[in-house]
Enzyme design. Structure first.
Site, PDB file in Angstrom:
ATOM      1  N   HIS A 188       0.607  -1.255   0.191  1.00  0.00           N
ATOM      2  CA  HIS A 188      -0.274   0.091   0.187  1.00  0.00           C
ATOM      3  C   HIS A 188       0.814   0.857   0.272  1.00  0.00           C
ATOM      4  O   HIS A 188       1.973   0.933   0.367  1.00  0.00           O
ATOM      5  CB  HIS A 188      -1.102  -0.232   1.361  1.00  0.00           C
ATOM      6  CG  HIS A 188      -1.782  -1.255   1.123  1.00  0.00           C
ATOM      7  ND1 HIS A 188      -2.840  -0.777   2.131  1.00  0.00           N
ATOM      8  CD2 HIS A 188      -1.778  -1.877   0.999  1.00  0.00           C
ATOM      9  CE1 HIS A 188      -3.602  -2.076   1.504  1.00  0.00           C
ATOM     10  NE2 HIS A 188      -2.987  -2.736   1.278  1.00  0.00           N
ATOM     11  N   GLU A 223       0.691   4.084   2.072  1.00  0.00           N
ATOM     12  CA  GLU A 223       1.553   4.473   3.288  1.00  0.00           C
ATOM     13  C   GLU A 223       3.230   3.459   3.806  1.00  0.00           C
ATOM     14  O   GLU A 223       4.377   4.093   4.076  1.00  0.00           O
ATOM     15  CB  GLU A 223       0.289   4.628   4.182  1.00  0.00           C
ATOM     16  CG  GLU A 223      -0.280   5.082   3.876  1.00  0.00           C
ATOM     17  CD  GLU A 223      -1.835   4.162   3.489  1.00  0.00           C
ATOM     18  OE1 GLU A 223      -3.427   4.177   3.491  1.00  0.00           O
ATOM     19  OE2 GLU A 223      -1.256   3.595   2.370  1.00  0.00           O
ATOM     20  N   CYS A 254      -6.228   2.606   6.253  1.00  0.00           N
ATOM     21  CA  CYS A 254      -6.982   0.791   6.048  1.00  0.00           C
ATOM     22  C   CYS A 254      -6.332   0.065   7.545  1.00  0.00           C
ATOM     23  O   CYS A 254      -5.503   0.513   7.851  1.00  0.00           O
ATOM     24  CB  CYS A 254      -6.487   0.194   4.782  1.00  0.00           C
ATOM     25  SG  CYS A 254      -4.816  -1.181   5.159  1.00  0.00           S
ATOM     26  N   CYS A 296      -2.237  -0.009   7.356  1.00  0.00           N
ATOM     27  CA  CYS A 296      -1.719   0.493   6.987  1.00  0.00           C
ATOM     28  C   CYS A 296      -1.715   1.656   9.032  1.00  0.00           C
ATOM     29  O   CYS A 296      -0.495   2.062   8.945  1.00  0.00           O
ATOM     30  CB  CYS A 296      -2.182   1.422   6.353  1.00  0.00           C
ATOM     31  SG  CYS A 296      -1.577   0.693   4.139  1.00  0.00           S
TER      32      CYS A 296
END
Length: 191
Positions: free
Chosen positions: A81, A83, A116, A119
């Site tokens: 992801h 992040e 999410c 993260c």
């Protein structure tokens, strides 16, 4: 087909080098969010990943430390992801597993969408002192992404760890990039 993997590299697509080499002035929260929204847009239109992007900056000055682009499909890695990529690259650049290590300035993570569940865990351990995000998790859910279970106290938990949370900056612009991804048939890989 089973492949043997010896390493996983969280990297950026080649086009991203220009964004790292010559970032715009990132002195304000709005400028920082606008920058990551531009990265997410490029990721979508170039077909190199999902509609999410992140940047780690020095909180006081806006100096760019790293960027992260969603690379789940490109790297075939569910944890890639934006992040996670931005935090991993920032930690590598700083030579530390914590962005709060002695001698380092305070760091901020700027993202196009509310993190999410996965993260959020990474953010809590990263050592950043501020999280800024644009779109909400409901915006991601609206196009089919599964954002995981977040405890109702997630924001308070980050504050307890010394992480200020700022939300909703340029939300409509970030949501526009997410909708562009969806409208062009982008894969919703964790639905």
């Amino acid at each position: 087909m089973t492949r043997r993997a010896e390493a996983v590299a969280l990297d950026l697509p080649a086009w991203a080098a220009a964004y790292v080499a010559r970032p715009p002035s990132l002195e304000t929260a709005e400028a920082r969010v606008r920058f990551v929204i531009g990265l997410a847009h490029e990721n979508v239109v170039r077909g190199t990943g999902g509609p999410f992007a992140a940047a780690v900056v020095v909180r006081a000055t806006g100096e760019l430390v790293s960027i992260g682009l969603n690379a789940v499909e490109r790297l075939r890695c569910s944890v890639a992801h934006a992040e996670v990529v931005a935090l991993a690259l920032a930690e590598a650049r700083r030579g530390s597993y914590s962005l709060r290590s002695e001698g380092l300035p305070a760091h901020e993570l700027v993202v196009t969408c509310q993190p999410c569940a996965m993260c959020l865990g990474a953010i809590g351990w990263s050592g950043i002192t501020r999280l800024v995000y644009a779109a909400s998790r409901t915006d991601a859910i609206a196009i089919g992404f599964d954002e995981g279970l977040l405890p109702p106290t997630w924001r308070r938990q980050l504050v307890t760890k010394g992480v200020e949370v700022v939300s909703g900056i340029l939300r409509d612009e970030a949501r526009t990039v997410m909708n562009l991804y969806y409208e062009h048939g982008g894969t919703v890989y964790n639905a």
